[in-house]
Scaffold this motif. Structure first.
Motif, PDB file in Angstrom:
ATOM      1  N   VAL A 164       0.875  -1.177   0.000  1.00  0.00           N
ATOM      2  CA  VAL A 164       0.000   0.000   0.000  1.00  0.00           C
ATOM      3  C   VAL A 164       0.910   1.224   0.000  1.00  0.00           C
ATOM      4  CG1 VAL A 164      -1.760   1.308   1.250  1.00  0.00           C
ATOM      5  CG2 VAL A 164      -1.784  -1.201   1.319  1.00  0.00           C
ATOM      6  N   ALA A 165       0.678   2.150  -0.914  1.00  0.00           N
ATOM      7  CA  ALA A 165       1.580   3.298  -1.049  1.00  0.00           C
ATOM      8  C   ALA A 165       0.787   4.578  -1.281  1.00  0.00           C
ATOM      9  CB  ALA A 165       2.546   3.054  -2.210  1.00  0.00           C
ATOM     10  N   VAL A 166       1.402   5.698  -0.917  1.00  0.00           N
ATOM     11  CA  VAL A 166       0.783   6.996  -1.201  1.00  0.00           C
ATOM     12  C   VAL A 166       1.770   7.906  -1.924  1.00  0.00           C
ATOM     13  CG1 VAL A 166      -0.879   6.990   0.711  1.00  0.00           C
ATOM     14  CG2 VAL A 166       1.403   7.932   1.068  1.00  0.00           C
ATOM     15  N   ALA A 167       1.247   8.794  -2.745  1.00  0.00           N
ATOM     16  CA  ALA A 167       2.028   9.872  -3.358  1.00  0.00           C
ATOM     17  C   ALA A 167       1.323  11.179  -3.028  1.00  0.00           C
ATOM     18  CB  ALA A 167       2.117   9.681  -4.869  1.00  0.00           C
ATOM     19  N   GLY A 168       2.101  12.182  -2.666  1.00  0.00           N
ATOM     20  CA  GLY A 168       1.511  13.465  -2.287  1.00  0.00           C
ATOM     21  C   GLY A 168       1.398  13.567  -0.782  1.00  0.00           C
ATOM     22  N   GLY A 169       1.144  14.767  -0.313  1.00  0.00           N
ATOM     23  CA  GLY A 169       1.127  15.019   1.129  1.00  0.00           C
ATOM     24  C   GLY A 169      -0.176  14.595   1.782  1.00  0.00           C
ATOM     25  N   LEU A 170      -0.101  14.254   3.065  1.00  0.00           N
ATOM     26  CA  LEU A 170      -1.289  13.892   3.841  1.00  0.00           C
ATOM     27  C   LEU A 170      -1.383  14.769   5.080  1.00  0.00           C
ATOM     28  CD1 LEU A 170      -1.178   9.965   3.836  1.00  0.00           C
ATOM     29  CD2 LEU A 170      -2.764  11.430   2.568  1.00  0.00           C
ATOM     30  N   GLY A 171      -2.506  15.401   5.295  1.00  0.00           N
ATOM     31  CA  GLY A 171      -2.748  16.115   6.553  1.00  0.00           C
ATOM     32  C   GLY A 171      -2.595  17.623   6.484  1.00  0.00           C
ATOM     33  N   ALA A 172      -1.779  18.109   5.549  1.00  0.00           N
ATOM     34  CA  ALA A 172      -1.519  19.557   5.513  1.00  0.00           C
ATOM     35  C   ALA A 172      -2.785  20.347   5.182  1.00  0.00           C
ATOM     36  CB  ALA A 172      -0.419  19.868   4.500  1.00  0.00           C
ATOM     37  N   ALA A 173      -3.596  19.842   4.268  1.00  0.00           N
ATOM     38  CA  ALA A 173      -4.809  20.580   3.867  1.00  0.00           C
ATOM     39  C   ALA A 173      -5.757  20.735   5.051  1.00  0.00           C
ATOM     40  CB  ALA A 173      -5.505  19.866   2.708  1.00  0.00           C
ATOM     41  N   ALA A 174      -5.853  19.703   5.872  1.00  0.00           N
ATOM     42  CA  ALA A 174      -6.723  19.776   7.057  1.00  0.00           C
ATOM     43  C   ALA A 174      -6.157  20.777   8.060  1.00  0.00           C
ATOM     44  CB  ALA A 174      -6.859  18.397   7.695  1.00  0.00           C
ATOM     45  N   ARG A 175      -4.834  20.774   8.227  1.00  0.00           N
ATOM     46  CA  ARG A 175      -4.223  21.758   9.134  1.00  0.00           C
ATOM     47  C   ARG A 175      -4.462  23.167   8.613  1.00  0.00           C
ATOM     48  NH1 ARG A 175       0.086  17.948   9.234  1.00  0.00           N
ATOM     49  NH2 ARG A 175       1.259  19.247   7.769  1.00  0.00           N
ATOM     50  N   GLY A 176      -4.360  23.336   7.289  1.00  0.00           N
ATOM     51  CA  GLY A 176      -4.607  24.645   6.699  1.00  0.00           C
ATOM     52  C   GLY A 176      -6.043  25.109   6.942  1.00  0.00           C
ATOM     53  N   LEU A 177      -6.984  24.194   6.814  1.00  0.00           N
ATOM     54  CA  LEU A 177      -8.385  24.543   7.064  1.00  0.00           C
ATOM     55  C   LEU A 177      -8.583  24.949   8.523  1.00  0.00           C
ATOM     56  CD1 LEU A 177     -11.212  24.648   5.764  1.00  0.00           C
ATOM     57  CD2 LEU A 177     -11.573  22.308   6.560  1.00  0.00           C
ATOM     58  N   ARG A 178      -7.905  24.221   9.420  1.00  0.00           N
ATOM     59  CA  ARG A 178      -8.028  24.535  10.848  1.00  0.00           C
ATOM     60  C   ARG A 178      -7.465  25.918  11.140  1.00  0.00           C
ATOM     61  NH1 ARG A 178      -6.640  19.585  12.752  1.00  0.00           N
ATOM     62  NH2 ARG A 178      -4.471  20.206  13.011  1.00  0.00           N
ATOM     63  N   LEU A 179      -6.361  26.244  10.483  1.00  0.00           N
ATOM     64  CA  LEU A 179      -5.794  27.593  10.625  1.00  0.00           C
ATOM     65  C   LEU A 179      -6.830  28.650  10.266  1.00  0.00           C
ATOM     66  CD1 LEU A 179      -2.231  27.473   9.045  1.00  0.00           C
ATOM     67  CD2 LEU A 179      -2.815  28.114  11.389  1.00  0.00           C
ATOM     68  N   LEU A 180      -7.499  28.452   9.150  1.00  0.00           N
ATOM     69  CA  LEU A 180      -8.514  29.422   8.718  1.00  0.00           C
ATOM     70  C   LEU A 180      -9.610  29.560   9.768  1.00  0.00           C
ATOM     71  CD1 LEU A 180      -8.813  28.440   4.944  1.00  0.00           C
ATOM     72  CD2 LEU A 180      -7.763  30.506   5.888  1.00  0.00           C
ATOM     73  N   PHE A 181     -10.071  28.429  10.285  1.00  0.00           N
ATOM     74  CA  PHE A 181     -11.201  28.454  11.224  1.00  0.00           C
ATOM     75  C   PHE A 181     -10.804  29.027  12.587  1.00  0.00           C
ATOM     76  CE2 PHE A 181     -13.416  26.254   8.061  1.00  0.00           C
ATOM     77  CZ  PHE A 181     -14.759  26.223   8.410  1.00  0.00           C
ATOM     78  N   THR A 182      -9.555  28.795  12.982  1.00  0.00           N
ATOM     79  CA  THR A 182      -9.171  29.219  14.334  1.00  0.00           C
ATOM     80  C   THR A 182      -8.507  30.588  14.356  1.00  0.00           C
ATOM     81  OG1 THR A 182      -7.081  28.021  14.095  1.00  0.00           O
ATOM     82  CG2 THR A 182      -8.894  26.867  15.195  1.00  0.00           C
ATOM     83  N   ARG A 183      -7.870  30.994  13.260  1.00  0.00           N
ATOM     84  CA  ARG A 183      -7.057  32.211  13.318  1.00  0.00           C
ATOM     85  C   ARG A 183      -7.623  33.351  12.491  1.00  0.00           C
ATOM     86  NH1 ARG A 183      -1.709  30.193  14.101  1.00  0.00           N
ATOM     87  NH2 ARG A 183      -0.864  32.270  13.791  1.00  0.00           N
ATOM     88  N   PHE A 184      -8.524  33.036  11.550  1.00  0.00           N
ATOM     89  CA  PHE A 184      -8.980  34.090  10.639  1.00  0.00           C
ATOM     90  C   PHE A 184     -10.500  34.201  10.606  1.00  0.00           C
ATOM     91  CE2 PHE A 184      -4.764  32.732   9.222  1.00  0.00           C
ATOM     92  CZ  PHE A 184      -4.092  33.924   9.428  1.00  0.00           C
ATOM     93  N   ARG A 185     -11.076  34.326  11.811  1.00  0.00           N
ATOM     94  CA  ARG A 185     -12.506  34.619  11.925  1.00  0.00           C
ATOM     95  C   ARG A 185     -12.690  35.701  12.983  1.00  0.00           C
ATOM     96  NH1 ARG A 185     -16.325  29.558  11.964  1.00  0.00           N
ATOM     97  NH2 ARG A 185     -15.226  28.972  13.867  1.00  0.00           N
TER      98      ARG A 185
END
Lengths: 323, 323
Positions: A164-185
Motif C-alpha cells: 500500500v503506497a501513497v504519493a503526495g502530502g497527507l494532513g496539511a490541507a486539514a491543518r490549513g483549514l483549521r488555521l482558517l477556522f481558528t485564526r482568521f474569523r
C-alpha cells in the motif's frame, strides 16, 4: 465606485475575457465557441469526472483569492482523472456567478485555472464551459482524460500481498483549514482576510495545501504503467478512503507507517492511494503498509481499528452557521 | 415534521437513492462509484458540453417540480450534443443542494433525468456526478456524445444557396415563461404554484415546452448524415442564434417563413437550426429560408433587418428582484 461588475457586461464579453486567458491553450478538434467541444480520444476510451466548489461549504472568498479558487477547482478534478491512471486532456468549466462580482474576478479565476494546468497537467486545456448567474458563487468543473495505452486502475483490484503506497502530502490541507477556522474569523465567527505575516513557514505551507492543492497528477499514469492493482484519490481522509478501497477490493489494508491524526482523518489532501505488487511501487510513491486477506475490519492502523468515521461528509458535517 | 431532509442523510445514502433510479442504465466501462467514469468512444472522438440550471435565474421550485427540473437539465444538455451532429452517450450530473431540501427531492430529480434519457436519448445514461451542499439549488450537467461515423457539424459551414431549416418548436417556451410570470405570481411578485385547471390546452402545451422541453435530439445525427453544412441549438431565440450562425459562416440568412415574435426572439426552445444544400433537408426539418452571400446584416426576416438584440443574456437581462 466605477468597478465593472458581472451585471455590467454581456455574457459574450465575459466569455471573451476568460478565453483571452484560457483560449490559446486549446488543443481540441473543436474548442470553445460552438454548441459543444469535440476532442480526439486516441485510445478509444475517455475518462470523465466532475467536482463542484460552492461558496460556503467549499471555500470562502474572504479566505480564498479568485486565482487560488481557479487553481483548486482545476486541481481537484485533475486529481480524479489521475486516480484512474489516466492523463487529463480537457476541462469544461461551468461558472455560476453573483452579478455583483467584479468582472475582473473571472480574469483571475481563469488565470488560476491556467496556473494549475501549466503546473499539474501540461497539454490539458479548458475546452468548454457555461456561464450563468447565481446568488451563490459556484464553480462546477468536468475533467476528461485519456488512458495512454493502459487499462483504468480501479479501487477494486488490490490483492493480498500487495504494498500500500501513497504519493503526495497527507494532513496539511486539514491543518490549513483549521488555521482558517481558528485564526482568521472575527468574534461572530465570520471569515476575515488571511494575514500571512502572522503565520510560520510551516503554517503557510499548510494553508497553501488547503487553498492551492498540488495533487501528484502525473503519478496517476505512472502508477498505472508500473502495474498498480488499485488506485484512488485521497480526498476525504486516508482512513475513510482506504476503507473504500478495501471494501471495493474485499481486502483489509494494514497501515504500518507512523502517521499523525491529521494525515489519517484530514480531508482534501488529493494525494494518491495505490496498491502495487510487493516491491514494485514506482518513484514518487511511499509504501505505508500492505494488503491482507479480508478481516473483520477493512483497515488497521498499526494493528488497531480506527475509531469513528474519520472523514468528511458534506451532508452530515456541513454546518451553515459555523461553516 | 418527520420528513427526511438532505441534512439528515449521508452523501453515500443520497447517492444510493439516486443510483437506485439511474444506476441500472449505465453502459460505461466504469460507471458511477470510482474516482471517474470510463467510457468507450468507438469513433475516437468525443463531444462534450456543459450547461447549468440555477435556482432563481433558470427555474423556481414554486413553478417547477423536481421531476421536470431533472428532465429539463438533461434535455438542454442533450440538445447541445445533438447540435454537433452527435449521439449522446453519457451525462455527468453535479448537484448542489440546500440541506433543508427533502431527501425525496433527489429521487424525483433522478426520475426526471431518467424520463428524459428514455424519451430523448435511449442508450444514454448518467455515468457519474458529484454531490455537494449549497444555499442555491444548482444542477450542473455535462453531456458526452459520439459521432457515429460523421464529422461534427459546426456553426461555420453554411454556404450561399443552402436551405435554412429548423426542427422542433419555436416560441412555445417563451410563451410558457410569460404565463408563469403573468399568471402565477402573488401581489409581491413572488412565484406561486401553477394551477393547470385555469389554463387552456394551448397554454398547457406552452408551459410544458418551458418546464419540460423536448429537443429533437435524434435529428442532430440525422442532420449530420443528411449532409448538414451548419447546425446549432436554438436556445437564445431564433434571431440571435441565427445571427451567431451567420457570423460564424460569414453569410447572411434570409428567413422567409412567417414567424411570430415569440418564435423569433423567445428563448429556451432548444430547436435545431440547420443549413443543408438546397432541397436536401431530411424529414423532421422545415425549411424557413435560405443562405445568401454576406450582406450588411447577418439576418433578414422577410427582407427586414430585425431590431434589438432579440434574445436573452443571463448577465445583462437577469433581474434578481423580478426574476
Amino acid at each position: 465606485m466605477g468597478e465593472l461588475r458581472v451585471r455590467d457586461v454581456s455574457e459574450a464579453e465575459l466569455l471573451r475575457r476568460i478565453l483571452r486567458v484560457l483560449g490559446p491553450l486549446s488543443r481540441a478538434e473543436v474548442g470553445p465557441g460552438d454548441d459543444a467541444t469535440v476532442l480526439a480520444v486516441p485510445g478509444g476510451r475517455v475518462v470523465a469526472t466532475t467536482d463542484t466548489l460552492v461558496h460556503g461549504p467549499d471555500f470562502r472568498l474572504a479566505w480564498t483569492s479568485p486565482r487560488d479558487l481557479g487553481y483548486k477547482a482545476a486541481a481537484v478534478n485533475l486529481a480524479d482523472v489521475a486516480a484512474m491512471g489516466a492523463r487529463p486532456t480537457a476541462l469544461l468549466v461551468a461558472l455560476a456567478l453573483p452579478d455583483s462580482l467584479p468582472a475582473a474576478f473571472v480574469d483571475d479565476l481563469a488565470t488560476g485555472f491556467r496556473d494549475a494546468l501549466d503546473e499539474l497537467a501540461p497539454g490539458c486545456a479548458v475546452e468548454g464551459g457555461d456561464l450563468t448567474v447565481s446568488d451563490t458563487l459556484t464553480v462546477a468543473v468536468t475533467a476528461l482524460g485519456v488512458l495512454d495505452g493502459v487499462s483504468p486502475v480501479l479501487r477494486s483490484g488490490a490483492r493480498p500481498g500487495d504494498d500500500v503506497a501513497v504519493a503526495g502530502g497527507l494532513g496539511a490541507a486539514a491543518r490549513g483549514l483549521r488555521l482558517l477556522f481558528t485564526r482568521f474569523r472575527d468574534d461572530e465567527g465570520r471569515p476575515v482576510a488571511v494575514d500571512l505575516a502572522v503565520l510560520t513557514e510551516q503554517e503557510r505551507r499548510d494553508l497553501s495545501a488547503q487553498l492551492r492543492p498540488q495533487p501528484p497528477v502525473r503519478l496517476g499514469l505512472a502508477a498505472a504503467r508500473a502495474g498498480a492493482t488499485a488506485l484512488m484519490d485521497v480526498s476525504d481522509g486516508l482512513v475513510l478512503d482506504a476503507t473504500r478501497l478495501a471494501d471495493a477490493s474485499e481486502v483489509t489494508l494494514l497501515i504500518e507507517a507512523d502517521l499523525e491524526d491529521d494525515a489519517l482523518s484530514g480531508g482534501e489532501d488529493h494525494a494518491l492511494l495505490a496498491c502495487f505488487p510487493a516491491g514494485t511501487a514506482p518513484a514518487g510513491f511511499t509504501v505505508i503498509g500492505r494488503v491482507a486477506q479480508r478481516r473483520e475490519v477493512p483497515v488497521l492502523i498499526r494493528g488497531v481499528a480506527p475509531d469513528g468515521r474519520g472523514g468528511w461528509d458534506p451532508y452530515s458535517d456541513w454546518d451553515a452557521v459555523l461553516g
